[in-house]
Structures are given as C-alpha cells and as structure tokens.
Design a protein around this motif. Structure first.
Motif, PDB file in Angstrom:
ATOM      1  N   UNK A 421      65.811  72.399  29.198  1.00 23.37           N
ATOM      2  CA  UNK A 421      64.416  72.824  29.317  1.00 23.37           C
ATOM      3  C   UNK A 421      63.486  71.874  28.594  1.00 23.37           C
ATOM      4  N   UNK A 422      63.899  71.415  27.415  1.00 20.60           N
ATOM      5  CA  UNK A 422      63.040  70.501  26.659  1.00 20.60           C
ATOM      6  C   UNK A 422      62.851  69.190  27.416  1.00 20.60           C
ATOM      7  N   UNK A 423      63.906  68.713  28.054  1.00 25.80           N
ATOM      8  CA  UNK A 423      63.777  67.487  28.850  1.00 25.80           C
ATOM      9  C   UNK A 423      62.769  67.677  29.977  1.00 25.80           C
ATOM     10  N   UNK A 424      62.763  68.850  30.609  1.00 22.65           N
ATOM     11  CA  UNK A 424      61.792  69.129  31.668  1.00 22.65           C
ATOM     12  C   UNK A 424      60.370  69.185  31.117  1.00 22.65           C
ATOM     13  N   UNK A 516      55.349  66.985  17.672  1.00 21.72           N
ATOM     14  CA  UNK A 516      54.980  65.904  16.755  1.00 21.72           C
ATOM     15  C   UNK A 516      55.283  64.529  17.335  1.00 21.72           C
ATOM     16  N   UNK A 517      56.479  64.358  17.889  1.00 22.60           N
ATOM     17  CA  UNK A 517      56.870  63.042  18.390  1.00 22.60           C
ATOM     18  C   UNK A 517      55.963  62.549  19.491  1.00 22.60           C
ATOM     19  N   UNK A 518      55.689  63.421  20.466  1.00 15.78           N
ATOM     20  CA  UNK A 518      54.825  63.024  21.574  1.00 15.78           C
ATOM     21  C   UNK A 518      53.410  62.739  21.089  1.00 15.78           C
ATOM     22  N   UNK A 632      59.301  53.679  19.832  1.00 16.91           N
ATOM     23  CA  UNK A 632      58.498  54.740  19.229  1.00 16.91           C
ATOM     24  C   UNK A 632      59.369  55.850  18.691  1.00 16.91           C
ATOM     25  N   UNK A 633      58.745  56.969  18.449  1.00 12.38           N
ATOM     26  CA  UNK A 633      59.459  58.109  17.868  1.00 12.38           C
ATOM     27  C   UNK A 633      60.108  58.927  18.978  1.00 12.38           C
ATOM     28  N   UNK A 634      61.276  59.474  18.712  1.00 15.61           N
ATOM     29  CA  UNK A 634      62.012  60.219  19.731  1.00 15.61           C
ATOM     30  C   UNK A 634      61.298  61.526  20.059  1.00 15.61           C
ATOM     31  N   UNK A 635      61.268  61.863  21.345  1.00 12.76           N
ATOM     32  CA  UNK A 635      60.708  63.148  21.766  1.00 12.76           C
ATOM     33  C   UNK A 635      61.804  64.129  22.160  1.00 12.76           C
ATOM     34  N   UNK A 646      65.381  60.443  12.222  1.00 12.64           N
ATOM     35  CA  UNK A 646      65.888  59.794  13.424  1.00 12.64           C
ATOM     36  C   UNK A 646      65.240  58.415  13.594  1.00 12.64           C
ATOM     37  N   UNK A 647      63.934  58.343  13.358  1.00 13.31           N
ATOM     38  CA  UNK A 647      63.236  57.061  13.466  1.00 13.31           C
ATOM     39  C   UNK A 647      63.749  56.079  12.416  1.00 13.31           C
TER      40      UNK A 647
END
Length: 715
Positions: A421-424, A516-518, A632-635, A646-647
């Motif tokens: 779901x998060x990927x969508x 936050x990442x996006x 960039x930062x992971x979403x 992670x970054x």
C-alpha cells in the motif's frame, strides 16, 4: 510463361499475394522469393486455402521494394526450377480469391487478422483494420448479431451474444484489431462508438456482428438498482464477467472495484452477546490493492463450539485454518466478558491474518461464516473495506496496539500489505505547488529545507531566529507543507514574516501528506545551493552563528558527506551529539540512539568534534552532490522515522563519512513536529519502519558499530 498472381494492398504497410496451385510446388514457404529489390524481407507468412478453382497459396508480407503490381517476382523452390510470377492488382478480397463465397473469404479473414496480431504486430494499423472490417462486412448475410445490454464505465459495453462463446476471439473495428477472451453468453467489450464491429471466432462459426449502439443504454449501476428480474440477471452476469477478468486485466479490476464501491453496504454484524456460549467479530477486512487481504477480528469460544471458519465475498469462499490465525491480546474483550456465564474471552482473543492472494477480485464487504459443532452457522459482516491506499495503510497500521504487535505479527500480517500500500501511495504522488516570496538569494551557500505538518507553533520563533542571524542571509529558506489543508494559513503567515524580515522564502505545497522523506525530496528539488540542511520545524537555534561550523566542516573534508549539530532539550540538557545504533539484549532489531542523551549541555565528551555513525534528520547538513549520488532520502518509510539513519548508511555505502559539530547548537522540542499525526503517533508505523531498516541494514550496522567500538577502544 509467367504465373499470374493476385496482389492486394491491405494497408500502406502490408500486402497479400495469392498464387494458384502450381504442380510440384507443395511447400512454397520453403522457396525463396525475389523481386527487383532482392530477396523479400521477413516476416513472410504463407497459408493455403481452397477456392472455387482449386487450391490457393496466400502470402502475407510487409510492403517493400520489389513487391508491387506488374513487378515480376522469381520463386525459387528448394527442389525444382525457378518460377516467374506476374502480380496483378486486385480490387478487394473477393477479386483476389476469385469468389465472394463465405468459406474462402472467412478463411482469408482469419489468416490476415490472426497474423496481424502475431508476427506482424499490426493490430494498431488502422488501414489494415479497415480492410479486415470490410472483409467481415462481406460475410454479413451469414452473420449472427449480438445485442448491446449496458454501458460498463466510459469505454466498455456489456453484450448479450447470440450463443454462448468461449475462447479467444478477434474483435475487428475500423481502427483496430485486438484479441478478446469470451466465456459464456455475455461479454464486456471495448466501446467502438457509433460504428458497427465484428467478433471473429477462432474456427467454424461465421462472425458475430456488434451493431451500432443506441445512444440511450443503461449503466451497470442502473441495472443493479432495477427491480426487473431481467435487469438484475444482466447485472449479475456483468459482475461475473468482471470478476472472471479482474485478476488478469487491470481495467476490468478497476471497473469491478468501482461497481463494488457503489453497491449498498450491508450492516456490520458481530456476535457479541455476553450470555451466548461463543462470540466473534470481523473488525477489518482490507484489500491491499495488490491481490492480498488483511483481516483483523476476535474469537471467544470457551465451550469449543466453533468448528470452522469460512471467508466469503460475492465471488467465492475460502476456508481459513484456525491454526494460521496470528493471535494477540485484547484486554477490552477480557474485561467485557469477564462475567459471561459460559466463560470469558481468552487473553489473546484477537487475531490478524494476511492472505497474499485473498482479494484477487475487489469486494466491497467481506463476511466470515462460523461453522458450529451443531451444524448451524453464524455469519459476521465486516465494515466496508475498499479504501484509498493511504487510508488502507493507516487502517492496518492502527489495527493492533504497538505493545501487542509481536515479531510474527509484524513480519507475517502487517509489513507485507503495508509495503504494498505504501508503494502505491508514493507512486501516486502529484507535483507540488511552488510559491516564491521575495527576490531569491543570488548565490546561496546552503539551502535550509523545513518540512511542515500541522504543528506551526514554532514557525515564528524559528524564522525570527533565522532573521536575526547574519549567517542566514545567504541561505535559501524552503518550507515544505505536507498538510495541504493549511495552505492558505501558512502562505499568509509566511508572506507576513517575509515582509517583516526581508528574507526570501519558498513555500512548496505537497498535494497530500506523503511523509518526511517525500517532503525533503520536494524541497531539495527546488534548491540551488551546494549544501542542503534538513531541519525539523520544531528546531530553534540556541544562538547566532550555528550554521557556519557545519559548512566549514563540510568544506574542509572531501571525504565528509554530512554533518550534524548538537541538539538540546528544552531544559538545556543534551538530546543529540551524534547518532549510533543499539541492539537491546531481548531484541533482534537495531534501534537508533543518541550519544550523551540527557547529559548536561557542556558535558566534556559532547564538546568534541568527531566522526559518528550517523546524525539525526532533525538537523541534517549534507553535500548536495552526495545527496544526489544516493538519490535523496528514501521514501520507503511510512510518515517519518529511520529515514535519517537510512540516509546516513546510504551515504556511507557510497564512501562518505558522517561527522558531529558541537559548536553548532540548537534546541529541538523532540517529536513536536510529528505529534499531531494520528496515523503515526498511535500506530505501528515506527515499528514497521524499524523492521524495514533492520532488514535492509542489519549486517552493515553490525560491521559499522564494531568498527566504532574498536576505534573507541584505541582512544
């Protein structure tokens, strides 16, 4: 003497050559065909049919030099003398065949249309489609007609066929040839507009005419609401056809989902009578938009009366093995049924389950049938479960209290559907709106990116501190609003402060709350400076000059990718002096922790600039080139947590180092920037993020911390 052959131009790209039967030439496909331009280029497809004057050999080929009317061809068989062919232009298929008899014409049509979708990849050739449509129209006298029954969305129709049909058929319109699979008396086909179309069976039967569609035709929803038995029967047939094709055809799945969304919902039903010898409820049945289904419910069965569980939807049933249910505590049920005469609820009365292929067809509501030892059955009804991916993600993350989420529950029931779901959610991001206030800084040394989400209490204090610091005059200030419902309020506030402080500002408004990442990535996309500073909205400088030490550290070291400051709690004690990773004895997963957290502000060890395993995203200063090198930062993380470490680990994987600059001091009113996010604060989002982080980086973290431990020992 040359052999006369017919040549029919089907389109600017394809031509059909017809040769009469030639004694000794049984397999023309094995011969070499040459024209003025040399050997004819493939693909070449041969087919033999029987006409009124005997056998004909048909050749379908791409239009090319040497293949033209009155241009001689040479056919050289592998085992005989070469033949000279003289192609003559044919006006249509009937003149090419020398007959308009249905049999040869139908065979020719099947050959051309089938090969067009095969070796020639010419299904989208409008001229060829028009030629095939004209051939089908020549078979009108023997054709059977279908009846249009209903509109299915904007671009499909439900048809009642003249007889049940099955298997692959070819749909011929004036602009396209396509393959469709039929399975019964009704078919959902693309809307061909006002023009008639044809269905070509794979063998035997004549074509099926799809006549012009009347302007007024009922929709599926209208059929569902109708009281006439025929209308309701058509609706059931359409639902069955959609369900049959939903798993393999995304448009059919989408249409089935939309139809389900418009159906009247059934009343939610539990069996929660204190005096009954058993009880149960199906609290959630949420599809994960990838074919899977998440379930959460509860069972109370002190007398052992529940013999079986069957999950039901409008398209079928599935038996559930009680042993596969992942149980978790439900203290509320223990309390509610404490005095029940037949026995209360088990301490672990709750259950959760993820079925990876449980919802290949979207259903509006799900039912759970309890089979009893008496032979009777009780049916539970879940609330409607077809939700937007973001709402479905939040529902699953909020399904179980964090204290009750075991590792097995997270791994087997929560994480897989949340990941889908998060990927969508992230794939559906729209472009943000960018609002610029004031003349931009000409040559910025740094871009300060501040994500905003609902809590604006520190915004005035933060921007006021920036305005009083001369070192911030050459910095791009970029605020990213992740709660677009506050757009007008935030723009009004920032415009007022921009006029007051004469600081250029940029406001980036996200279309939805993507986390936050996006937000950081959206802000970085608008930045021009060689250094990026990610700063939480609840971080306020302790004094002027706080940015310079971090920029100096980055400038002095080519190896250094990022640097972080000293962060203080509201009472002045240390909150962050670099980030490290900790593995608790009773836990498998790595946690993020902060050096000297809770120590006095001027703790000597916290005043030493040094390399650290990582830094917090609350104040993260990174070289733009290093940021771009890792994308960039992971979403992949939900809302916000663990993206910062992670970054750091991704920067390290690219050869960069991370440092701590104690001369830079800021107050961080910890987690104030996220406290208003109900989908995070009271859910399993942090637990999910930690699990994702651990799976991705466990081995790297172990090696990194071992290296820092050895370095500490030498010091």
């Amino acid at each position: 003497m040359p052999v006369h052959a017919g040549l029919l131009a089907l389109s600017p790209h394809l031509a059909l050559l017809a040769l009469p039967a030639i004694p000794g030439l049984e397999r023309p496909a094995e011969a070499v065909l040459r024209g003025a331009g040399g050997v004819l280029r493939p693909p070449l497809s041969w087919q033999a049919i029987t006409g009124p004057e005997g056998r004909l050999h048909l050749l379908l080929a791409r239009t090319q030099p040497g293949l033209a009317a009155e241009a001689p061809l040479v056919l050289a068989p592998s085992d005989g003398p070469a033949l000279r062919l003289w192609p003559e232009a044919a006006e249509d298929a009937a003149s090419l065949l020398g007959t308009d008899a249905p049999g040869p014409l139908l065979a020719l049509l099947r050959f051309v249309a089938g090969k067009a979708l095969g070796a020639f990849r010419a299904g989208e050739d409008p001229s060829l489609a028009t030629a095939c449509h004209a051939m089908a129209a020549g078979l009108r006298d023997g054709a059977r007609a279908a009846v249009p029954a209903a509109r299915c969305g904007h671009d499909a129709l439900l048809w009642t066929l003249p007889a049940p049909a099955s298997g692959p058929h070819l749909l011929l319109t004036r602009g396209r040839i396509q393959r469709v699979a039929l399975a019964g008396e009704h078919a959902i086909l693309p809307d061909t507009g006002a023009a008639e179309a044809w269905l070509l069976p794979p063998a035997g039967d004549a074509p099926i005419l799809l006549p012009r569609v009347p302007t007024r035709l009922p929709g599926l929803t209208h059929l569902a609401r109708g009281k006439e038995p025929q209308a309701r029967a058509l609706h059931r047939a359409a639902q069955a056809e959609l369900a049959r094709r939903a798993a393999a055809e995304p448009p059919m799945r989408r249409l089935l989902r939309d139809q389900q969304l418009l159906l009247p919902t059934a009343r939610v039903r539990q069996h929660a009578i204190a005096g009954a010898p058993f009880g149960a409820g199906l609290d959630l049945a949420v599809p994960d938009h990838g074919g899977g289904l998440f379930l959460r419910g509860w069972l109370r069965d002190p007398m052992g009366m529940i013999a079986g569980l069957t999950l039901c939807n409008p398209f079928g049933e599935q038996r559930l093995d009680p042993a596969t249910l992942l149980r978790f505590p439900r203290p509320d049920l223990v309390k509610e049924f404490a005095g029940a005469p037949h026995g209360g609820a088990d301490a672990r009365a709750g259950f959760a389950l993820w079925l990876p292929e449980g919802a290949t067809r979207p259903a509006a509501q799900w039912r759970l049938r309890l089979g009893l030892t008496t032979g009777e059955a009780v049916t539970l009804v879940a609330p409607p479960g077809l939700l937007h991916p973001q709402a479905a993600r939040e529902a699953i993350l909020s399904a179980i209290a964090p204290a009750h989420a075991s590792a097995a529950l997270m791994t087997r029931a929560i994480a897989p559907p949340v990941e889908r779901l998060h990927a969508l959610v992230m794939a559906g991001r729209g472009a943000p709106e960018v609002i610029r206030m004031g003349a931009p800084v000409r040559d910025p040394a740094c871009a300060c990116i501040v994500p905003l989400y609902r809590n604006l209490r520190f915004l005035r204090a933060q921007l006021g501190a920036f305005a009083r610091d001369p070192g911030l005059r050459e910095v791009e200030l970029i605020y990213v609003l992740d709660s677009p419902e506050q757009r007008d309020e935030v723009e009004h506030m920032l415009r007022g402060m921009q006029r007051l402080y004469r600081l250029p500002l940029t406001l980036v408004v996200q279309p939805r709350n993507y986390g936050y990442g996006a937000a950081c990535n959206a802000g970085a996309a608008e930045a021009r400076a060689p250094v990026l500073l990610l700063l939480n909205s609840d971080v306020v400088p302790a004094a002027r000059g706080w940015l310079a030490p971090m920029l100096t550290a980055l400038r002095r070291s080519r190896k250094l990718a990022a640097v972080g400051p000293k962060l203080l709690f509201e009472d002045g004690s240390l909150q962050h002096a670099g980030l490290y990773f900790l593995q608790m004895p009773e836990e498998e997963e790595w946690f993020n922790d902060h050096y000297f957290k809770g120590h006095p502000r001027h703790w000597p060890a916290a005043g030493v600039a040094r390399r650290v395993p990582g830094i917090t995203g609350a104040a993260f200063c990174v070289k733009r080139a290093a940021w771009q090198a890792v994308g960039g930062i992971s979403t992949d993380y939900v809302i916000g947590d663990y993206e910062d470490s992670d970054l750091c680990l991704r920067l390290r994987a690219e050869g960069g180092e991370i440092a701590y600059a104690p001369e830079a001091e800021l107050f961080h009113f910890e987690r104030q920037s996220i406290r208003d996010h109900g989908g995070y604060a009271r859910s399993l989002a942090s637990t999910y993020n930690r699990g994702l982080h651990h799976r991705r980086w466990s081995a790297d973290i172990a090696a990194l911390m071992a290296r820092f431990a050895r370095a500490g020992g030498r010091r």
